[in-house]
Scaffold this motif. Structure first.
Motif, PDB file in Angstrom:
ATOM      1  N   GLY A  44      -0.397  -3.192   2.652  1.00 54.89           N
ATOM      2  CA  GLY A  44      -1.099  -2.030   2.659  1.00 54.89           C
ATOM      3  C   GLY A  44      -2.585  -2.155   3.039  1.00 54.89           C
ATOM      4  O   GLY A  44      -3.539  -1.598   2.376  1.00 54.89           O
ATOM      5  N   ASP A  68       0.915  -3.583   7.110  1.00 56.44           N
ATOM      6  CA  ASP A  68       0.903  -2.072   7.049  1.00 56.44           C
ATOM      7  C   ASP A  68       1.791  -1.174   8.128  1.00 56.44           C
ATOM      8  O   ASP A  68       2.162  -1.910   9.008  1.00 56.44           O
ATOM      9  N   HIS A  69       2.109  -0.028   7.872  1.00 60.61           N
ATOM     10  CA  HIS A  69       2.846   0.790   8.655  1.00 60.61           C
ATOM     11  C   HIS A  69       2.109   1.907   9.617  1.00 60.61           C
ATOM     12  O   HIS A  69       2.781   2.406  10.319  1.00 60.61           O
ATOM     13  N   ILE A  96       5.973  -2.026   3.162  1.00 62.87           N
ATOM     14  CA  ILE A  96       5.921  -2.926   2.312  1.00 62.87           C
ATOM     15  C   ILE A  96       7.098  -3.159   1.293  1.00 62.87           C
ATOM     16  O   ILE A  96       7.293  -4.242   0.727  1.00 62.87           O
ATOM     17  N   SER A 113      -5.312  -3.640  -2.154  1.00 59.27           N
ATOM     18  CA  SER A 113      -6.179  -2.694  -2.686  1.00 59.27           C
ATOM     19  C   SER A 113      -5.961  -1.417  -2.405  1.00 59.27           C
ATOM     20  O   SER A 113      -5.394  -1.019  -1.427  1.00 59.27           O
ATOM     21  N   ALA A 114      -6.191  -0.669  -3.651  1.00 51.44           N
ATOM     22  CA  ALA A 114      -5.844   0.934  -3.519  1.00 51.44           C
ATOM     23  C   ALA A 114      -4.502   1.244  -3.027  1.00 51.44           C
ATOM     24  O   ALA A 114      -4.277   2.018  -2.301  1.00 51.44           O
TER      25      ALA A 114
END
Ligand SMILES: C[S@@+](CC[C@H](N)C(=O)[O-])C[C@H]1O[C@@H](n2cnc3c(N)ncnc32)[C@H](O)[C@@H]1O
Length: 277
Positions: A44, A68-69, A96, A113-114
């Motif tokens: 991500g 990432d998508h 993911i 992260s996040a």
């Protein structure tokens, strides 16, 4: 598909970077050197905030895989230049839950992260199993933990409540555990759940606070937060839309008048395989 616009990511990046738990870097770097690690997977990755933070703090050489998508974010990270010697970046478009977990099979370190509050308990179990199989370490930064405190400008301790805070937080806590694409989300329990899962498989774990402490210089971010919280609360309580809008107006006014401090709780988790810790 859960999306996050680039403006929001840009707004939060400096706050994320100053809030991260610095004390986790030393044990991570020590394990990295001992294991002669090079391969990092960032799940991500968004527009690359986590790479920008970590690449300058990890020893080289580094070979990053960013998953990432979101096609727009992937295009941004595809052009990313990191000013670190021997640091290669590769971008993997995908989920993911599939491409991400496959990338972790060949990693020394998986990081995000996040992200963790968006994943499900099932995904987390699969990730931990892949980490164990690969002997891979994990660093999950900026995991929202549900603690939100508004205080007056004289600092923490002087909490200032709005009569509708409770209603909005109750709605938000339902929204936070909704399905963001991978099954019911862990939401605010994410870091604690990951800690338990990695401890169960014998990893050496370090959990540290990385809460946002927001003041008048962060007003733009706080305005966006209030707007986002109000939108999420209305999805859960559409019948209370007017009341939630009035809450958001009052909170925004306090921010505009520079009469606030806001703490948004986050935790960072480092999990190291025992033989590298
Ligand atoms: C809150 S953003 C964080 C981005 C970045 N790590 C940062 O710290 O700025 C979450 C990111 O995860 C991505 N994401 C969410 N669910 C995903 C999934 N199931 N598969 C791949 N990427 C996902 C989103 O596109 C977004 O870029």
């Amino acid at each position: 598909m859960e999306t996050f616009d680039a403006d929001w990511l840009a707004l939060r990046e400096p706050v994320d970077h100053r809030s991260r738990a610095m004390e986790l870097i030393d044990p991570l770097v020590a394990a990295w050197k001992r294991g002669e690690w090079t391969r990092v997977v960032d799940l991500g990755s968004g527009t690359g905030s986590n790479v920008r933070y970590l690449a300058t703090r990890l020893p080289s050489p580094q070979r990053w895989t960013l998953v990432d998508h979101d096609p727009a974010h992937l295009q941004t990270v595809g052009n990313l230049k990191v000013n670190v010697p021997s640091c290669e970046l590769a971008v993997v478009p995908g989920d993911i839950g599939s491409e991400g977990l496959r990338a972790v099979e060949r990693a020394d370190l998986v990081t995000a992260s996040a992200l963790l509050d968006l994943v499900s308990a099932t995904w987390l179990d699969r990730l931990v199993a892949v980490c164990v199989e690969a002997g891979c370490a994990a660093l999950f930064a900026l995991n929202y933990n549900g603690e939100v405190t508004w205080s007056a400008d004289n600092g923490p301790g002087a909490e200032v409540e709005d009569p509708d805070d409770r209603m909005v937080w109750n709605a938000l806590s339902i929204h936070q555990v909704g399905d963001k694409g991978l099954g019911p989300s862990l939401g605010p329990d994410a870091a604690a759940a990951a800690l338990r899962a990695f401890e169960r498989v014998g990893y050496q774990c370090y959990l540290s606070q990385s809460s946002w402490r927001l003041g008048v210089d962060d007003a733009a971010l706080v305005h966006r937060l209030v707007k986002g919280w109000a939108e999420a609360a209305k999805e859960i309580l559409p019948q209370e839309s007017d009341r939630i809008s009035a809450w958001a107006d009052r909170r925004s006014e306090v921010v505009s008048e520079r009469r606030f401090m806001l703490t948004v709780g986050h935790d960072d988790l480092l999990a190291l395989p025992r033989d590298s810790a």
